[in-house]
Design a protein around this motif. Structure first.
Motif, PDB file in Angstrom:
ATOM      1  N   PRO A   4       0.846  -1.200   0.000  1.00  0.00           N
ATOM      2  CA  PRO A   4       0.000   0.000   0.000  1.00  0.00           C
ATOM      3  C   PRO A   4       0.885   1.255   0.000  1.00  0.00           C
ATOM      4  CG  PRO A   4       0.145  -0.890   2.217  1.00  0.00           C
ATOM      5  CD  PRO A   4       1.078  -1.712   1.356  1.00  0.00           C
ATOM      6  N   ARG A   5       0.242   2.409  -0.144  1.00  0.00           N
ATOM      7  CA  ARG A   5       1.009   3.662  -0.156  1.00  0.00           C
ATOM      8  C   ARG A   5       1.489   4.060   1.219  1.00  0.00           C
ATOM      9  NH1 ARG A   5      -2.254   8.376  -2.896  1.00  0.00           N
ATOM     10  NH2 ARG A   5      -4.178   7.222  -2.500  1.00  0.00           N
TER      11      ARG A   5
ATOM     12  N   PRO B 279     -12.373   0.098   0.757  1.00  0.00           N
ATOM     13  CA  PRO B 279     -12.106  -0.698  -0.453  1.00  0.00           C
ATOM     14  C   PRO B 279     -12.633  -2.123  -0.328  1.00  0.00           C
ATOM     15  CG  PRO B 279     -10.049   0.200   0.457  1.00  0.00           C
ATOM     16  CD  PRO B 279     -11.139   0.619   1.364  1.00  0.00           C
TER      17      PRO B 279
HETATM   18  P1  A3D Z   1      -1.229  -4.739   3.182  1.00  0.00           P
HETATM   19  O1  A3D Z   1      -1.901  -4.683   4.492  1.00  0.00           O
HETATM   20  O2  A3D Z   1       0.219  -4.411   3.114  1.00  0.00           O
HETATM   21  O3  A3D Z   1      -1.457  -6.191   2.556  1.00  0.00           O
HETATM   22  C1  A3D Z   1      -0.865  -6.615   1.383  1.00  0.00           C
HETATM   23  C2  A3D Z   1      -0.560  -8.082   1.544  1.00  0.00           C
HETATM   24  O4  A3D Z   1      -0.020  -8.589   0.310  1.00  0.00           O
HETATM   25  C3  A3D Z   1       0.501  -8.382   2.633  1.00  0.00           C
HETATM   26  O5  A3D Z   1      -0.027  -9.237   3.608  1.00  0.00           O
HETATM   27  C4  A3D Z   1       1.621  -9.053   1.849  1.00  0.00           C
HETATM   28  O6  A3D Z   1       2.282 -10.088   2.568  1.00  0.00           O
HETATM   29  C5  A3D Z   1       0.871  -9.616   0.652  1.00  0.00           C
HETATM   30  N1  A3D Z   1       1.752  -9.962  -0.459  1.00  0.00           N
HETATM   31  C6  A3D Z   1       2.893  -9.357  -0.853  1.00  0.00           C
HETATM   32  N2  A3D Z   1       3.405 -10.028  -1.901  1.00  0.00           N
HETATM   33  C7  A3D Z   1       2.594 -11.059  -2.163  1.00  0.00           C
HETATM   34  C8  A3D Z   1       2.586 -12.096  -3.123  1.00  0.00           C
HETATM   35  N3  A3D Z   1       3.569 -12.213  -4.022  1.00  0.00           N
HETATM   36  N4  A3D Z   1       1.594 -12.996  -3.087  1.00  0.00           N
HETATM   37  C9  A3D Z   1       0.598 -12.899  -2.183  1.00  0.00           C
HETATM   38  N5  A3D Z   1       0.538 -11.932  -1.248  1.00  0.00           N
HETATM   39  C10 A3D Z   1       1.534 -11.026  -1.240  1.00  0.00           C
HETATM   40  O7  A3D Z   1      -1.978  -3.766   2.126  1.00  0.00           O
HETATM   41  P2  A3D Z   1      -3.555  -3.463   2.026  1.00  0.00           P
HETATM   42  O8  A3D Z   1      -4.304  -4.708   2.242  1.00  0.00           O
HETATM   43  O9  A3D Z   1      -3.869  -2.262   2.812  1.00  0.00           O
HETATM   44  O10 A3D Z   1      -3.637  -3.022   0.481  1.00  0.00           O
HETATM   45  C11 A3D Z   1      -3.451  -3.964  -0.545  1.00  0.00           C
HETATM   46  C12 A3D Z   1      -3.378  -3.294  -1.906  1.00  0.00           C
HETATM   47  O11 A3D Z   1      -4.625  -2.645  -2.189  1.00  0.00           O
HETATM   48  C13 A3D Z   1      -2.318  -2.212  -2.018  1.00  0.00           C
HETATM   49  O12 A3D Z   1      -1.679  -2.309  -3.289  1.00  0.00           O
HETATM   50  C14 A3D Z   1      -3.106  -0.922  -1.929  1.00  0.00           C
HETATM   51  O13 A3D Z   1      -2.466   0.155  -2.580  1.00  0.00           O
HETATM   52  C15 A3D Z   1      -4.370  -1.313  -2.645  1.00  0.00           C
HETATM   53  N6  A3D Z   1      -5.524  -0.457  -2.356  1.00  0.00           N
HETATM   54  C16 A3D Z   1      -6.387  -0.243  -3.374  1.00  0.00           C
HETATM   55  C17 A3D Z   1      -7.497   0.541  -3.177  1.00  0.00           C
HETATM   56  C18 A3D Z   1      -8.453   0.774  -4.302  1.00  0.00           C
HETATM   57  O14 A3D Z   1      -9.507   1.328  -4.095  1.00  0.00           O
HETATM   58  C19 A3D Z   1      -8.102   0.330  -5.653  1.00  0.00           C
HETATM   59  C20 A3D Z   1      -7.735   1.125  -1.932  1.00  0.00           C
HETATM   60  C21 A3D Z   1      -6.832   0.875  -0.906  1.00  0.00           C
HETATM   61  C22 A3D Z   1      -5.734   0.075  -1.129  1.00  0.00           C
END
Ligand code: A3D
Length: 321
Positions: A82-83, A239
């Motif tokens: 994430p950012r 999201p």
């Molecule tokens: P976070 O809590 O960091 O979770 C991401 C997960 O992905 C972590 O548990 C990592 O271990 C896992 N990961 C990393 N590499 C791999 C891989 N190769 N295979 C499987 N899992 C892996 O982030 P988050 O849950 O807050 O956000 C996830 C994504 O959603 C990010 O890219 C955010 O930027 C995006 N996001 C999108 C929106 C939209 O509305 C489009 C909104 C908010 C966040």
């Protein structure tokens, strides 16, 4: 109707909330995959142990093994960084493209007939890459962004007007970035144009326009506003619930008209790119793109947003993806 199998790739903030919501709403059996050892198992065990209290009864499994996603009907992809404060979504491109490539290869191998809902950022590029790697037909690939962006716009309008957000209809088109296009002309409160209500409220057309411009700007920056406050990570509840609305539309064949990141084949003057537009979501995924006439200003804003998506895709291809 047999129970659906929903696999979530990435068990972080969003993956965890998705698992919880799917369980509570009993949408299907859940497999939560992450590369971090034990973490998805721990998260799913915690949620499963609330079943007696919340009164849900679905199977929830955490895993580090892609075999477990075999036969999934729906895959929701949240894997990726994430950012952090000060970052744009596009700054995530290199790292998340690498992650998405691996994820897509495994989905192609283990769940080739699934419908994929993508949440990882930068959204429009990740959806494009996923489709390229898997070769999935474009109706089975869809990105979540527009529902959240539109919900944010609706929320800010409701706060400004002091009315229930339930009665607001607001639509955001375009890429999921700073160039997204909130459609002011059609924003309404139970059919009544928001601009008319703002003009009444302020008794001043110029002031009403200024207020709307501020609402539009806040919508465009809303993700960053949350990142700035959280300091670690980005928005995760909204999201997730937006992706759940998409999942429900597909599972229950609802034919809902939702703003999603979908493949355009000439609609809105765009060919060959995934961009946020209203589409009909049903059992076959993206069943139809809903096209409506944009005025000159809206079309030019959308073109600008599409150009941003195109340049992100070019950057990604330059990086070798
Ligand atoms: P976070 O809590 O960091 O979770 C991401 C997960 O992905 C972590 O548990 C990592 O271990 C896992 N990961 C990393 N590499 C791999 C891989 N190769 N295979 C499987 N899992 C892996 O982030 P988050 O849950 O807050 O956000 C996830 C994504 O959603 C990010 O890219 C955010 O930027 C995006 N996001 C999108 C929106 C939209 O509305 C489009 C909104 C908010 C966040």
């Amino acid at each position: 109707m047999s129970r659906k199998k929903i696999a979530i790739i990435g068990g972080g903030q969003i993956g965890g909330v998705l698992t919880q919501l799917i369980a509570q709403k009993q949408l299907g059996d859940v497999v939560l995959f992450d590369i971090v050892q034990d973490m998805p198992q721990g998260k799913t065990l915690d949620i499963a142990e609330a079943a007696r209290v919340d009164l849900f009864d679905v199977n929830i499994k955490g895993t580090n093994d892609y075999q477990d996603i075999s036969g999934a009907d729906i895959i929701i992809i949240t894997a990726g960084l994430p950012r952090k404060p000060g970052m744009s979504r596009d700054d995530l491109l290199t790292t998340n493209a690498q992650i998405m490539k691996t994820v897509a290869e495994n989905i192609k191998k283990f769940a080739p007939n699934s419908i994929a809902i993508i949440i990882s950022n930068p959204l429009d590029a990740m959806v494009t890459l996923f489709t390229k790697v898997t070769g999935f037909p474009t109706n089975r690939v869809v990105g979540q962004a527009g529902i959240l962006d539109s919900s944010r716009f609706a929320t800010f309008i409701a706060w400004e007007l002091g009315v229930s957000v339930k009665d607001i209809n607001a639509l955001v088109l375009g890429g999921h970035g700073d160039t997204m296009v909130p459609i002011v002309r059609y924003a309404n409160v139970n059919g009544i144009p928001v601009m008319e209500l703002l003009e009444k409220k302020y008794n001043d057309k110029t002031k009403a326009k200024e207020v709307m411009t501020a609402l539009v700007e806040r919508t465009k920056q809303a993700g960053g506003e949350v990142v700035k406050l959280l300091k670690t990570g980005s928005a995760f509840y909204s999201p997730s619930s937006s992706a759940i609305a998409m999942t429900e539309a597909i599972i229950y064949d609802e034919k809902r008209v939702l703003p999603v990141c979908a493949y355009l084949n000439g609609e809105y003057g765009v060919k060959g790119y995934f961009v946020g537009v209203p589409a009909v979501l049903g059992a076959n995924g993206v069943e139809k793109i809903i096209e409506f006439a944009l005025n000159e200003e809206e079309q030019s804003l959308l073109n600008n947003s599409v150009n941003a998506v195109k340049s992100l895709v070019v950057d990604m291809e330059r990086l070798g993806f």
